[in-house]
Write an enzyme that holds these catalytic residues in place. Sequence first.
Site, short mmCIF file in Angstrom:
data_model
loop_
_atom_site.label_atom_id
_atom_site.label_comp_id
_atom_site.label_asym_id
_atom_site.label_seq_id
_atom_site.Cartn_x
_atom_site.Cartn_y
_atom_site.Cartn_z
N TYR A 38 -36.26 -61.47 86.15
CA TYR A 38 -36.89 -60.40 85.42
C TYR A 38 -38.42 -60.51 85.41
O TYR A 38 -39.02 -60.44 86.89
CB TYR A 38 -36.45 -60.86 84.07
N LYS A 93 -9.18 -47.90 84.60
CA LYS A 93 -9.35 -47.78 86.00
C LYS A 93 -10.59 -48.63 86.60
O LYS A 93 -10.30 -49.12 87.71
CB LYS A 93 -9.80 -46.15 86.19
N GLY A 193 -2.72 -27.12 89.22
CA GLY A 193 -3.88 -27.75 88.83
C GLY A 193 -4.86 -28.59 89.88
O GLY A 193 -4.42 -28.29 91.16
N ASN A 295 4.21 -37.68 84.20
CA ASN A 295 4.32 -39.04 83.58
C ASN A 295 4.17 -38.88 82.31
O ASN A 295 3.40 -38.03 81.86
CB ASN A 295 3.31 -39.78 84.10
N ASN A 326 -1.87 -43.51 92.48
CA ASN A 326 -3.38 -43.28 93.02
C ASN A 326 -3.96 -44.75 93.37
O ASN A 326 -4.88 -44.97 94.13
CB ASN A 326 -4.10 -42.45 92.14
#
Length: 419
Positions: A38, A93, A193, A295, A326
Amino acid sequence: MGRDIYAESLALHERHHGKIGIRGKVAVRTAHDLGLTYTPGVAGVSRQVAADPDLAYRYTLKANTVAIVSDGSAVLGLGDIGGYGAIPVMEGKALLFKEFAGIDAFPICFADKGQDLVGQIRNIAPVFGGINLEDIAAPRCFAIEEALQDLGIPVMHDDQHGTGVVVLAALVNACRVLGKDFADLTIVVSGGGAAGYGVARLLTCLGMDRHLCTPVWDIIVCDSKGTLHRGRQDLLTVPHKYILAHETNRHDLDGTLADALVGADVFIGVSAPGIVTAEMVGSMHDDPVVLALANPVPEIMPDEASAAGAAVVGTGRSDFPNQVNNVLAFPGIFRGALDAAASRITDEMKLAAAAALAATVDDPRPDHILPDVLDRRVTGAVAAAVHEAAVQGGCARRHPEEVDSSAGTGREYRGTHPP
């Protein structure tokens, strides 16, 4: 996996107050440590980065950090649940990014869907080496992604491109199993979509160099009103559907999903539960491929599709064979892009990811056209292919030999972020 999974998940999230946290890379135990990390030492680092922002890749967390950005307007299986509701999903995620690719990712969830997301993302971009757009409703998601391609870092809407990459890999291997020619396939996509558009675009090579991409023979995309075709006036105000109507459906079929499936080789569902019947599968061409990815309830259950004649069946669920998820794509795509310090994610990088993913399955079978989602080889294979494609495409700041492989995730993938 029954209903108790929800109670168990609630208990886990309450116990840990979420799933991710921040852990320092260096210790601060002495005054000298404090001076290095720092003040006053950090001032020297800040001066260097201020003078040359590219040095952020060398001296800061930017080199290995991704923002997962969502407004919660189209969360898989849950719909428009808003920024607060999206936090657990985006946090999950982030955990997958870390677990599978060693990437530090952080959820950025916006509460107001009406605000200028493009401007907000631009303002936070200095911290991050990549932006993962997630669960943003169409058509807004397309405009946001397109507007951010000049940021100088990879920006990818995973609902589109991650889905497209995994589906492409699945079809490549399904063709290997069935002895079919990929270019000869007639495919029906249910869902207009983000995911439907991403899948259709990748499979038709829309806007891509045809020397690098082999399009399938024909794709028909269906939404809740039926097939997308040139005569539909309601598509004039929906740009992505208008494009699909003019770039797919070569026979300009005006009809229902059931009409479109007659004689088709492949069904890809990214839409709604239970909308495909056994009779519809039975009307398809011999030995069809059915990827029912809604899903948690797919467009048709696997046993029903198989009984109706489907030769290869996949879903988005972990309790059936051929899970199209994915997580097989996005960790490796971003790992490779970050290691390359890429300025963007190109179509060539996506195609390379799909080819690498398909190649991880040495001996495809009807019940094994994709690797297991927990297969630790996948991230490394996809990352290496993406990195190389970034170099070949001229959008990489770093070449593979420059990546420090002495550190890393400690698993099958040994690459790491730039030092």
